[in-house]
Design an enzyme around this catalytic site. Structure first.
Site, PDB file in Angstrom:
ATOM      1  N   ASP A  55       0.868  -1.178   0.000  1.00 47.86           N
ATOM      2  CA  ASP A  55       0.000   0.000   0.000  1.00 47.86           C
ATOM      3  C   ASP A  55       0.912   1.238   0.000  1.00 47.86           C
ATOM      4  OD1 ASP A  55      -2.375   1.630   0.694  1.00 47.86           O
ATOM      5  OD2 ASP A  55      -1.445   1.768   2.677  1.00 47.86           O
ATOM      6  N   ASP A  57      -0.208   5.067   1.042  1.00 41.43           N
ATOM      7  CA  ASP A  57      -0.445   6.019   2.139  1.00 41.43           C
ATOM      8  C   ASP A  57      -0.287   5.362   3.506  1.00 41.43           C
ATOM      9  OD1 ASP A  57      -1.083   8.422   0.722  1.00 41.43           O
ATOM     10  OD2 ASP A  57      -3.020   7.533   0.191  1.00 41.43           O
TER      11      ASP A  57
HETATM   12  C1  LIG Z   1     -12.730   8.842  -3.899  1.00 45.79           C
HETATM   13  N1  LIG Z   1     -11.965   9.034  -2.682  1.00 45.79           N
HETATM   14  C2  LIG Z   1     -11.562   8.038  -1.835  1.00 45.79           C
HETATM   15  N2  LIG Z   1     -10.864   8.550  -0.823  1.00 45.79           N
HETATM   16  C3  LIG Z   1     -10.214   7.862   0.291  1.00 45.79           C
HETATM   17  O1  LIG Z   1      -8.908   7.541  -0.165  1.00 45.79           O
HETATM   18  C4  LIG Z   1      -8.505   6.273   0.332  1.00 45.79           C
HETATM   19  C5  LIG Z   1      -7.482   5.730  -0.629  1.00 45.79           C
HETATM   20  O2  LIG Z   1      -7.254   4.419  -0.351  1.00 45.79           O
HETATM   21  P1  LIG Z   1      -5.854   3.727  -0.322  1.00 45.79           P
HETATM   22  O3  LIG Z   1      -4.830   4.578  -0.966  1.00 45.79           O
HETATM   23  O4  LIG Z   1      -6.014   2.373  -0.801  1.00 45.79           O
HETATM   24  O5  LIG Z   1      -5.607   3.537   1.169  1.00 45.79           O
HETATM   25  P2  LIG Z   1      -5.023   4.391   2.345  1.00 45.79           P
HETATM   26  O6  LIG Z   1      -5.262   5.833   2.016  1.00 45.79           O
HETATM   27  O7  LIG Z   1      -5.788   3.836   3.470  1.00 45.79           O
HETATM   28  O8  LIG Z   1      -3.576   3.997   2.365  1.00 45.79           O
HETATM   29  C6  LIG Z   1      -9.807   5.494   0.438  1.00 45.79           C
HETATM   30  O9  LIG Z   1      -9.721   4.562   1.472  1.00 45.79           O
HETATM   31  C7  LIG Z   1     -10.868   6.573   0.684  1.00 45.79           C
HETATM   32  O10 LIG Z   1     -11.198   6.666   2.069  1.00 45.79           O
HETATM   33  C8  LIG Z   1     -10.792   9.896  -0.996  1.00 45.79           C
HETATM   34  N3  LIG Z   1     -10.191  10.841  -0.256  1.00 45.79           N
HETATM   35  C9  LIG Z   1     -10.251  12.126  -0.687  1.00 45.79           C
HETATM   36  N4  LIG Z   1      -9.640  13.070   0.032  1.00 45.79           N
HETATM   37  N5  LIG Z   1     -10.913  12.480  -1.819  1.00 45.79           N
HETATM   38  C10 LIG Z   1     -11.547  11.568  -2.623  1.00 45.79           C
HETATM   39  O11 LIG Z   1     -12.108  11.913  -3.662  1.00 45.79           O
HETATM   40  C11 LIG Z   1     -11.490  10.211  -2.172  1.00 45.79           C
HETATM   41 MG   LIG Z   2      -2.656   3.071   3.719  1.00 45.36          MG
END
Ligand SMILES: C[n+]1cn([C@@H]2O[C@H](COP(=O)(O)OP(=O)(O)O)[C@@H](O)[C@H]2O)c2nc(N)[nH]c(=O)c21
Ligand SMILES: [Mg+2]
EC number: 3.1.3.91
Length: 314
Positions: A55, A57
């Protein structure tokens, strides 16, 4: 999926108790014997059978920095850009407040959540449309966070490159931010592939995200089916998966069932409340560990045996 006890490294069977990094207080294992079996299998199999799935973030970036500053997510980096339309932040915040509780709702079945997630990413893509935008804006913000990667991330990616281990960085966030951070941190080596949502442009204006959409619940190797990357890794059945969210543990689903998957989870928030779930989900749980030291330890064991094999073959 049994382990063959006879297949062990030439230098003798490795024991968890003799590997200091795995004996630190903050390194927890529900089943140390299983971890030990997998380590021996990985070391015996060598780098040719390895692949990494991580992953981005708060797995490659830190969950906690020394100066106490927060690290934005990949979407957060985009949201900090200057040239977004006036209502952009407000509208995407509204979506976040509507859909985020659904994403983490412990009661709703996944099949039902998927529909909402597709809705969320679609609406977010629609807001990310119809205005001019330059990648350099992301690069500028991302440059501030290239030092917010876990300690020894640079060394970790160098190890992976040296060993020729394909490394997949999976993010349901924004790929443009992910690649920008990795590139500016000088870890975007040829063995690294980022699968995420990338900005799409049409006639010089933003036009949402490219397909396929990567959302929380399809963030796994099934979305790679038929791709060049799938061809590259589908015979690599020794897999290290790294993540900070429970869902990240499934990132390798889609690989053959006979694979051995070592799941490493970085736990930081609400340690007490989350501990049991993390212990049941990940093979190794690292509590407030802001380094790449444990994954690097595994690579070092694999590399050491690999060197012995090379010498013996001479
Ligand atoms: C469509 N969308 C999804 N997310 C969030 O972005 C995360 C991206 O998911 P990830 O990168 O798989 O996981 P992590 O951030 O937990 O490492 C998702 O879990 C959502 O909660 C979002 N967050 C923001 N700020 N804006 C968006 O448009 C948006
Ligand atoms: Mg993450």
């Amino acid at each position: 999926m049994g382990f063959d006890e006879k297949r062990q490294p030439a230098g003798g069977r490795l024991r968890v108790q003799d590997i200091p990094a795995l004996n630190q207080d903050h390194c927890r294992m529900r089943d140390p014997e299983k971890v030990e079996r997998m380590i021996n299998e990985f070391v015996f199999g060598g780098p040719e059978r390895m692949q990494i799935v991580s992953d981005f973030d708060y797995t490659i970036t830190k969950q906690r920095t020394e100066d106490g500053g927060t690290v934005p997510s990949s979407f957060g980096i985009f949201n900090a850009c200057k040239s977004l339309p006036e209502n952009f932040k407000e509208e995407t915040d509204k979506l976040y407040h509507k859909y985020r509780p659904i994403e983490i709702d412990p009661h709703m079945p996944i099949a039902e959540k998927v529909q909402y997630m597709i809705e969320w990413w679609t609406k977010s893509g629609e807001l990310t449309s119809g205005f001019a935008f330059d990648q350099s804006e992301i690069d500028q913000i991302a440059s501030k966070y290239k030092h917010a990667l876990r300690d020894r991330t640079h060394e970790f990616f160098a190890d992976l490159q040296r060993l020729g281990i394909p490394t997949l960085v999976f993010s349901a966030g924004l790929g443009n931010s992910v690649v920008s951070v990795l590139r500016q941190a000088n870890v975007m080596h040829p063995n690294v592939k980022v699968v995420s949502n990338f900005l799409q442009f049409r006639d010089g204006l933003l036009d949402g995200f490219q397909q396929p959409m990567i959302h929380t619940f399809n963030k796994n190797e099934t979305v790679l089916d038929g791709s060049d990357y799938y061809d590259l890794v589908h015979t690599r059945d020794h897999i290290i998966v790294m993540g900070d969210s429970i869902g990240d543990a499934d990132m390798a689903s889609g690989v053959p069932a006979s694979s051995h998957i070592m799941k490493i989870g970085f736990l930081f928030d609400h340690v007490e409340a989350n501990m049991e779930k993390y212990m049941n989900t990940f093979d190794i749980v690292l509590v407030d560990d802001q380094t790449m030291d444990v994954p690097r330890t595994l690579l070092a064991l694999i590399e050491k045996q690999h060197q012995l094999n090379l010498q013996a073959a001479k």
